[in-house]
Scaffold this motif. Structure first.
Motif, PDB file in Angstrom:
ATOM      1  N   HIS A   1      15.326 -24.477  -5.187  1.00 56.82           N
ATOM      2  CA  HIS A   1      15.001 -23.653  -4.041  1.00 56.82           C
ATOM      3  C   HIS A   1      13.829 -22.754  -4.404  1.00 56.82           C
ATOM      4  O   HIS A   1      13.709 -22.325  -5.530  1.00 56.82           O
ATOM      5  CB  HIS A   1      16.213 -22.797  -3.664  1.00 56.82           C
ATOM      6  CG  HIS A   1      16.183 -22.337  -2.260  1.00 56.82           C
ATOM      7  ND1 HIS A   1      16.240 -21.024  -1.912  1.00 56.82           N
ATOM      8  CD2 HIS A   1      16.094 -23.020  -1.107  1.00 56.82           C
ATOM      9  CE1 HIS A   1      16.203 -20.916  -0.596  1.00 56.82           C
ATOM     10  NE2 HIS A   1      16.102 -22.113  -0.086  1.00 56.82           N
TER      11      HIS A   1
ATOM     12  N   ASP B   1      17.650 -17.582   0.752  1.00 60.02           N
ATOM     13  CA  ASP B   1      18.560 -17.909   1.844  1.00 60.02           C
ATOM     14  C   ASP B   1      19.523 -16.748   2.062  1.00 60.02           C
ATOM     15  O   ASP B   1      20.259 -16.369   1.156  1.00 60.02           O
ATOM     16  CB  ASP B   1      19.375 -19.166   1.510  1.00 60.02           C
ATOM     17  CG  ASP B   1      18.622 -20.449   1.779  1.00 60.02           C
ATOM     18  OD1 ASP B   1      17.485 -20.383   2.282  1.00 60.02           O
ATOM     19  OD2 ASP B   1      19.181 -21.524   1.483  1.00 60.02           O
TER      20      ASP B   1
ATOM     21  N   HIS C   1      22.105 -19.683   8.158  1.00 56.94           N
ATOM     22  CA  HIS C   1      21.384 -18.784   7.257  1.00 56.94           C
ATOM     23  C   HIS C   1      19.922 -18.697   7.660  1.00 56.94           C
ATOM     24  O   HIS C   1      19.408 -19.555   8.360  1.00 56.94           O
ATOM     25  CB  HIS C   1      21.515 -19.241   5.798  1.00 56.94           C
ATOM     26  CG  HIS C   1      20.777 -20.506   5.441  1.00 56.94           C
ATOM     27  ND1 HIS C   1      21.300 -21.771   5.618  1.00 56.94           N
ATOM     28  CD2 HIS C   1      19.548 -20.703   4.898  1.00 56.94           C
ATOM     29  CE1 HIS C   1      20.438 -22.675   5.200  1.00 56.94           C
ATOM     30  NE2 HIS C   1      19.346 -22.060   4.751  1.00 56.94           N
TER      31      HIS C   1
ATOM     32  N   HIS D   1      16.309 -18.962   6.073  1.00 54.98           N
ATOM     33  CA  HIS D   1      15.478 -19.259   4.909  1.00 54.98           C
ATOM     34  C   HIS D   1      14.189 -18.465   5.076  1.00 54.98           C
ATOM     35  O   HIS D   1      13.506 -18.589   6.085  1.00 54.98           O
ATOM     36  CB  HIS D   1      15.181 -20.760   4.807  1.00 54.98           C
ATOM     37  CG  HIS D   1      14.144 -21.072   3.758  1.00 54.98           C
ATOM     38  ND1 HIS D   1      14.472 -21.629   2.552  1.00 54.98           N
ATOM     39  CD2 HIS D   1      12.813 -20.869   3.736  1.00 54.98           C
ATOM     40  CE1 HIS D   1      13.360 -21.764   1.824  1.00 54.98           C
ATOM     41  NE2 HIS D   1      12.338 -21.307   2.528  1.00 54.98           N
TER      42      HIS D   1
END
Ligand code: ZN
Length: 341
Positions: A182, A186, A275, A277
């Motif tokens: 990632h 998040d 969520h 991002h």
């Protein structure tokens, strides 16, 4: 008739060219507080900090630890010497900058996170490690230019922050050769109930799949659930998985820090998790666009705006075979009362 058509075509093409060159990003007008240097092990460099002082940095060593299940990087530690003092830094994944020898310093990413990354070189790193520096006591980002990107009391993540390998969408299934490390943050939240806010004053470059002309050589990748803002540092802020984008948030509109731009959701490749991002892209020392690690920026803004008593952190997550032992390290937690954790 043919000649008249030709003249019209020429006028139209001149007009189009003028519009295309007049559009696109304008030059940044604000210099960020952060200074970035990408280094190979064994290299030394001198960095001028935002207050004009100078720091000498040597990258002495890099150690990356991979798990036994998938061979993904789980921890990367660099040894650095800053103004003659030696220290270790753990790269990103929930670590805030360290203060040493008059300097705040962190390591945003190391080579291993790029080498087997499913998403390519989203960091724009071509060396062993990226170090970022500020003067001791300096905020990481100017407080009047950055805010927490959600109207939400909780600073939490159901998914993953920073370089943590992505585990939603089966991302951690053993046998996968590449890892989706990632590169953004998040924030978990209740679908449709949490306002998403502009973290900065800026220009809406792209929203709901529509983009201003002239932004081809930028990190903008339009999508129906995504908004991109451009601030006066030349940084691009991406907001993904939004359930709704407010109707007045359209390309070309200017927004103020703290202004609502939409509502948190689980659209577009969210893995089914509600969520936000959030990531920032900026030009990196390599000349490429790359992620500007924003965990520390968001942390600072959250503490300033919500004044929490404690922030508990025992991430990143671990991946192990049955019989192995996991260590969840809570030392990255924070208390408003020093020494009371
Ligand atoms: Zn994400």
């Amino acid at each position: 008739m043919a000649a008249r058509r030709l003249i019209w075509a020429a006028v139209l093409s001149v007009g189009w060219c003028w519009a295309a060159t007049a559009a696109g990003p304008s030059k940044p007008t604000r210099v960020p507080l952060v200074r970035t240097t990408d280094m190979d092990v064994g290299q030394t460099c001198e960095v001028e900090l935002c207050d004009g002082s100078r720091a000498t940095v040597k990258l002495l060593d890099l150690k990356e630890t991979r798990d036994a299940v998938r061979g993904a990087v789980r921890r990367a530690v660099v040894t650095v010497e800053v103004n003659g003092q030696r220290t270790e830094l753990v790269a990103a994944t929930y670590h805030l900058p360290k203060t040493i020898a008059g300097v705040r310093i962190d390591c945003a990413v190391t080579r291993g996170y790029i080498e087997d990354s499913r998403t390519g070189n989203t960091w724009g790193l071509l060396k062993d490690a990226r170090l970022r520096l500020w003067p001791a006591g300096s905020p990481l980002v100017a407080p009047d230019t950055f805010g927490f990107p959600l109207r939400m009391q909780l600073f939490s993540s159901d998914t993953q922050m920073a370089n943590e390998p992505v585990f939603v969408d089966g991302g951690e299934v053993p046998g996968r050769r590449e890892t989706y490390y990632h590169y953004g943050l998040d924030f978990g939240g209740a679908e449709g109930l949490i306002d998403v806010l502009a973290a900065t004053h800026g220009l809406v470059v792209s929203a709901a799949g529509k983009t201003l002309p002239g932004f081809e050589d930028t990190p903008v990748a339009p999508r129906y659930d995504v908004v991109y803002l451009l601030d006066d540092r030349g940084w691009y802020y991406r907001y993904s998985h939004m359930q709704r984008i407010d109707e007045h948030i359209v390309p070309g509109v200017r927004v103020q820090r703290g202004q609502k731009i939409g509502v948190l959701g689980k659209e577009g490749g969210s893995g089914g998790w509600a969520h936000l991002h959030f990531d920032i892209k900026s030009r990196q020392p390599s000349g490429m666009w790359g992620t500007q690690a924003a965990y520390g920026f968001v942390w600072e803004a959250y503490v300033r705006e919500y004044r929490p008593r404690v922030i508990a952190v025992a991430r990143p997550h671990c991946l192990l075979w049955t019989g192995q032992t996991a260590v969840l390290d809570g030392r990255k937690s924070w208390s408003a009362t020093p020494g009371r954790l």
